[in-house]
Write a protein that holds these residues in place. Sequence first.
Motif, PDB file in Angstrom:
ATOM      1  N   VAL A  84       0.834  -1.188   0.000  1.00 44.26           N
ATOM      2  CA  VAL A  84       0.000   0.000   0.000  1.00 44.26           C
ATOM      3  C   VAL A  84       0.876   1.248   0.000  1.00 44.26           C
ATOM      4  CG1 VAL A  84      -0.172   0.016   2.517  1.00 44.26           C
ATOM      5  CG2 VAL A  84      -1.889   1.209   1.165  1.00 44.26           C
ATOM      6  N   ARG A  85       0.486   2.199  -0.787  1.00 42.87           N
ATOM      7  CA  ARG A  85       1.136   3.497  -0.777  1.00 42.87           C
ATOM      8  C   ARG A  85       0.379   4.377   0.193  1.00 42.87           C
ATOM      9  NH1 ARG A  85       1.171   5.822  -6.598  1.00 42.87           N
ATOM     10  NH2 ARG A  85       2.184   7.516  -5.477  1.00 42.87           N
ATOM     11  N   PRO A  86       1.036   4.952   1.178  1.00 47.94           N
ATOM     12  CA  PRO A  86       0.333   5.790   2.149  1.00 47.94           C
ATOM     13  C   PRO A  86      -0.415   6.935   1.469  1.00 47.94           C
ATOM     14  CG  PRO A  86       2.575   5.357   2.872  1.00 47.94           C
ATOM     15  CD  PRO A  86       2.473   4.858   1.461  1.00 47.94           C
ATOM     16  N   ALA A  87      -1.563   7.260   2.026  1.00 46.60           N
ATOM     17  CA  ALA A  87      -2.276   8.469   1.603  1.00 46.60           C
ATOM     18  C   ALA A  87      -1.755   9.614   2.460  1.00 46.60           C
ATOM     19  CB  ALA A  87      -3.771   8.295   1.799  1.00 46.60           C
ATOM     20  N   GLU A  88      -1.196  10.606   1.828  1.00 46.36           N
ATOM     21  CA  GLU A  88      -0.593  11.727   2.549  1.00 46.36           C
ATOM     22  C   GLU A  88      -1.166  13.041   2.008  1.00 46.36           C
ATOM     23  OE1 GLU A  88       3.712  13.676   2.456  1.00 46.36           O
ATOM     24  OE2 GLU A  88       3.712  11.713   3.473  1.00 46.36           O
ATOM     25  N   VAL A  89      -1.786  13.792   2.897  1.00 47.21           N
ATOM     26  CA  VAL A  89      -2.455  15.036   2.500  1.00 47.21           C
ATOM     27  C   VAL A  89      -2.024  16.152   3.438  1.00 47.21           C
ATOM     28  CG1 VAL A  89      -4.659  16.198   2.114  1.00 47.21           C
ATOM     29  CG2 VAL A  89      -4.451  13.730   1.685  1.00 47.21           C
ATOM     30  N   GLN A  90      -1.721  17.305   2.870  1.00 45.47           N
ATOM     31  CA  GLN A  90      -1.438  18.471   3.701  1.00 45.47           C
ATOM     32  C   GLN A  90      -2.016  19.721   3.058  1.00 45.47           C
ATOM     33  OE1 GLN A  90       2.507  20.390   3.565  1.00 45.47           O
ATOM     34  NE2 GLN A  90       3.231  18.544   2.508  1.00 45.47           N
ATOM     35  N   VAL A  91      -2.482  20.622   3.904  1.00 40.92           N
ATOM     36  CA  VAL A  91      -3.008  21.913   3.460  1.00 40.92           C
ATOM     37  C   VAL A  91      -2.429  22.965   4.388  1.00 40.92           C
ATOM     38  CG1 VAL A  91      -5.049  23.343   3.089  1.00 40.92           C
ATOM     39  CG2 VAL A  91      -5.158  20.879   2.626  1.00 40.92           C
ATOM     40  N   THR A  92      -1.695  23.915   3.845  1.00 42.81           N
ATOM     41  CA  THR A  92      -1.203  25.033   4.646  1.00 42.81           C
ATOM     42  C   THR A  92      -2.042  26.262   4.329  1.00 42.81           C
ATOM     43  OG1 THR A  92       0.458  25.701   3.001  1.00 42.81           O
ATOM     44  CG2 THR A  92       1.132  24.092   4.658  1.00 42.81           C
ATOM     45  N   PHE A  93      -2.116  27.169   5.287  1.00 49.73           N
ATOM     46  CA  PHE A  93      -3.061  28.283   5.151  1.00 49.73           C
ATOM     47  C   PHE A  93      -2.612  29.473   5.981  1.00 49.73           C
ATOM     48  CE2 PHE A  93      -4.390  25.280   8.423  1.00 49.73           C
ATOM     49  CZ  PHE A  93      -4.565  26.085   9.544  1.00 49.73           C
ATOM     50  N   ILE A 105      -5.791  29.484   1.303  1.00 49.11           N
ATOM     51  CA  ILE A 105      -4.958  28.287   1.286  1.00 49.11           C
ATOM     52  C   ILE A 105      -3.657  28.660   0.577  1.00 49.11           C
ATOM     53  CG2 ILE A 105      -4.756  25.917   0.491  1.00 49.11           C
ATOM     54  CD1 ILE A 105      -6.894  26.379   2.664  1.00 49.11           C
ATOM     55  N   THR A 106      -2.534  28.423   1.233  1.00 54.56           N
ATOM     56  CA  THR A 106      -1.256  28.816   0.649  1.00 54.56           C
ATOM     57  C   THR A 106      -0.556  27.677  -0.081  1.00 54.56           C
ATOM     58  OG1 THR A 106      -0.186  28.376   2.802  1.00 54.56           O
ATOM     59  CG2 THR A 106      -0.896  30.641   2.345  1.00 54.56           C
ATOM     60  N   PHE A 107      -0.902  26.440   0.279  1.00 58.15           N
ATOM     61  CA  PHE A 107      -0.335  25.284  -0.408  1.00 58.15           C
ATOM     62  C   PHE A 107      -1.190  24.077  -0.091  1.00 58.15           C
ATOM     63  CE2 PHE A 107       2.389  21.474  -0.430  1.00 58.15           C
ATOM     64  CZ  PHE A 107       2.863  21.522  -1.732  1.00 58.15           C
ATOM     65  N   ALA A 108      -1.325  23.179  -1.060  1.00 57.23           N
ATOM     66  CA  ALA A 108      -2.075  21.942  -0.829  1.00 57.23           C
ATOM     67  C   ALA A 108      -1.413  20.818  -1.619  1.00 57.23           C
ATOM     68  CB  ALA A 108      -3.533  22.093  -1.255  1.00 57.23           C
ATOM     69  N   SER A 109      -1.362  19.650  -0.999  1.00 57.05           N
ATOM     70  CA  SER A 109      -0.760  18.495  -1.642  1.00 57.05           C
ATOM     71  C   SER A 109      -1.497  17.233  -1.211  1.00 57.05           C
ATOM     72  CB  SER A 109       0.717  18.385  -1.236  1.00 57.05           C
ATOM     73  OG  SER A 109       1.287  17.176  -1.696  1.00 57.05           O
ATOM     74  N   ALA A 110      -1.731  16.352  -2.151  1.00 53.22           N
ATOM     75  CA  ALA A 110      -2.352  15.058  -1.854  1.00 53.22           C
ATOM     76  C   ALA A 110      -1.702  14.005  -2.737  1.00 53.22           C
ATOM     77  CB  ALA A 110      -3.854  15.113  -2.116  1.00 53.22           C
ATOM     78  N   ARG A 111      -1.242  12.939  -2.103  1.00 62.23           N
ATOM     79  CA  ARG A 111      -0.624  11.871  -2.883  1.00 62.23           C
ATOM     80  C   ARG A 111      -0.894  10.532  -2.206  1.00 62.23           C
ATOM     81  NH1 ARG A 111       5.875  12.876  -1.855  1.00 62.23           N
ATOM     82  NH2 ARG A 111       5.880  12.564   0.415  1.00 62.23           N
ATOM     83  N   GLY A 112      -0.882   9.499  -3.016  1.00 63.52           N
ATOM     84  CA  GLY A 112      -1.119   8.164  -2.485  1.00 63.52           C
ATOM     85  C   GLY A 112      -2.540   7.686  -2.749  1.00 63.52           C
ATOM     86  N   ILE A 113      -2.859   6.530  -2.188  1.00 63.69           N
ATOM     87  CA  ILE A 113      -4.106   5.833  -2.489  1.00 63.69           C
ATOM     88  C   ILE A 113      -5.063   5.922  -1.308  1.00 63.69           C
ATOM     89  CG2 ILE A 113      -5.116   3.607  -3.096  1.00 63.69           C
ATOM     90  CD1 ILE A 113      -3.390   4.867  -5.276  1.00 63.69           C
ATOM     91  N   ALA A 114      -6.292   6.379  -1.591  1.00 66.10           N
ATOM     92  CA  ALA A 114      -7.337   6.446  -0.569  1.00 66.10           C
ATOM     93  C   ALA A 114      -8.038   5.111  -0.399  1.00 66.10           C
ATOM     94  CB  ALA A 114      -8.359   7.520  -0.927  1.00 66.10           C
ATOM     95  N   ASP A 115      -8.137   4.337  -1.491  1.00 66.71           N
ATOM     96  CA  ASP A 115      -8.836   3.045  -1.447  1.00 66.71           C
ATOM     97  C   ASP A 115      -8.130   2.093  -2.394  1.00 66.71           C
ATOM     98  OD1 ASP A 115     -10.539   0.862  -1.560  1.00 66.71           O
ATOM     99  OD2 ASP A 115     -12.358   2.074  -1.528  1.00 66.71           O
ATOM    100  N   ARG A 116      -7.430   1.124  -1.830  1.00 68.14           N
ATOM    101  CA  ARG A 116      -6.651   0.183  -2.628  1.00 68.14           C
ATOM    102  C   ARG A 116      -7.540  -0.663  -3.538  1.00 68.14           C
ATOM    103  NH1 ARG A 116      -3.535  -2.881   1.448  1.00 68.14           N
ATOM    104  NH2 ARG A 116      -5.357  -4.233   1.541  1.00 68.14           N
ATOM    105  N   ALA A 117      -8.757  -0.991  -3.084  1.00 71.66           N
ATOM    106  CA  ALA A 117      -9.635  -1.868  -3.857  1.00 71.66           C
ATOM    107  C   ALA A 117     -10.023  -1.257  -5.195  1.00 71.66           C
ATOM    108  CB  ALA A 117     -10.885  -2.197  -3.045  1.00 71.66           C
ATOM    109  N   VAL A 153      -6.093   9.732  -3.308  1.00 65.33           N
ATOM    110  CA  VAL A 153      -6.595  10.635  -2.277  1.00 65.33           C
ATOM    111  C   VAL A 153      -6.569  12.076  -2.771  1.00 65.33           C
ATOM    112  CG1 VAL A 153      -4.357  11.091  -1.154  1.00 65.33           C
ATOM    113  CG2 VAL A 153      -6.467  11.095   0.205  1.00 65.33           C
ATOM    114  N   THR A 154      -7.488  12.883  -2.270  1.00 63.76           N
ATOM    115  CA  THR A 154      -7.528  14.321  -2.557  1.00 63.76           C
ATOM    116  C   THR A 154      -7.606  15.084  -1.234  1.00 63.76           C
ATOM    117  OG1 THR A 154      -9.927  14.737  -2.608  1.00 63.76           O
ATOM    118  CG2 THR A 154      -8.929  13.735  -4.582  1.00 63.76           C
ATOM    119  N   ILE A 155      -7.451  16.393  -1.293  1.00 67.92           N
ATOM    120  CA  ILE A 155      -7.502  17.195  -0.072  1.00 67.92           C
ATOM    121  C   ILE A 155      -8.911  17.260   0.504  1.00 67.92           C
ATOM    122  CG2 ILE A 155      -5.519  18.583  -0.785  1.00 67.92           C
ATOM    123  CD1 ILE A 155      -7.517  20.901  -1.302  1.00 67.92           C
TER     124      ILE A 155
END
Length: 393
Positions: free
Chosen positions: A21-30, A35-47, A52-54
């Motif tokens: 599994v690839r970790p779902a990693e999300v961050q939002v700075t503000f 919102i000054t920066f947003a990032s989302a990477r990885g899988i929310a649902d492996r099936a 994943v999204t913010i």
Amino acid sequence: MRAVALLLLLLSGCAGRPAEVRPAEVQVTFDANRITFASARGIADRATGRRVTIDDPARVASVSKLVVALGVMRLVEAGRIDLDRDVSDVLGWRLRNPAFPDVPITLRMLLSHTSSLADGIDYIVPLGVRMRDAVADPKAWDVAHPPGRYFHYANINTGIVATVIEAATGERFDRVMAREVLRPLALDACYNWGEGCSDAKVARAVVLYRANGDVARDDLGGKRPDCPVVAVAGCDLAAYRPGDNGAIFSPQGGLRISAHDLAKIGQMLLRRGDGFLKPESVAAIETARWTFDGTNGDTSQGFYCRYGLATQTVPTLAAGCEDDLFGDGATWVGHAGEAYALRSGLWIDRTGGRGIAFFTTAVADGSKGQSRYSVEEERIVRKAAGETAVMPK
């Protein structure tokens, strides 16, 4: 043929093992207004392979406590409850440490973990069990320290806070939180998939995976769960009487919310309430009620050293404290979350006018960075704060 046989043997040896599994990693700075920066990477649902999204909701663990405090302060401002009143008056039964039967316990103590309650019993109190019966067990208490004098982080505190909320309003905890906090702040969020989350949001749930790939929580298949509460024998919520056990909606850690919506909470705090709360209520939440002096609390190996009304303040430059999450010299107020291999946080730097909301999944047990926080948390927030410290191997 031998190559085919070898391939089949290898495949059979992997049968039953969790997929990588690839970790779902999300961050939002503000800051306070954008919102000054947003990032989302990885899988929310492996099936399904859904990325994943913010805006995807995750169970953000103990960050949930901070949001409960917002609901408490809304009810305080409305005159429904009082931070310093004996909660027994609201509950309708006597909440006391058996070793200190004459010392009242207040919401301020419960929110700041100075109530003398301890997690000596299972803080997950299911439907069908009354909170008053659960905490009648002497193991629920720190009998060495009276209420109000010693910090002992205990999830059961928040279950009692939720029960007080129900007793004061006559409504289920999830519904009170939806009315008082989630809807006013335009958040599509909920506790334990109860009131507040739209069907569309439920369908975007982040599945929590462990580091080895096992499913830890919220593998919903895109559908709302049949029972939104912690229950061991049936799920008859129609028969539930509010005020019996607010812990069924997991107020201590069961908030499902996106990083984007968490950032909205942080922006409200940076704007000192912005009409949602009075500035003095925001200050009451943020101000540390307890600071470690070497003898007055259990720091969980240096993790907790300053605590307000369901808020942590970091860092604390004192012996025995290892809470320097950001490493940038600034003072940050918020709350961390850790459960089911997820790490999360909502933090604001009031002086710098900035904040961050994040979560990451599939964190290995025991992960530790330069502070008592995990390597993953430090990497996320220190990058966001402009920190270039090298993480330990």
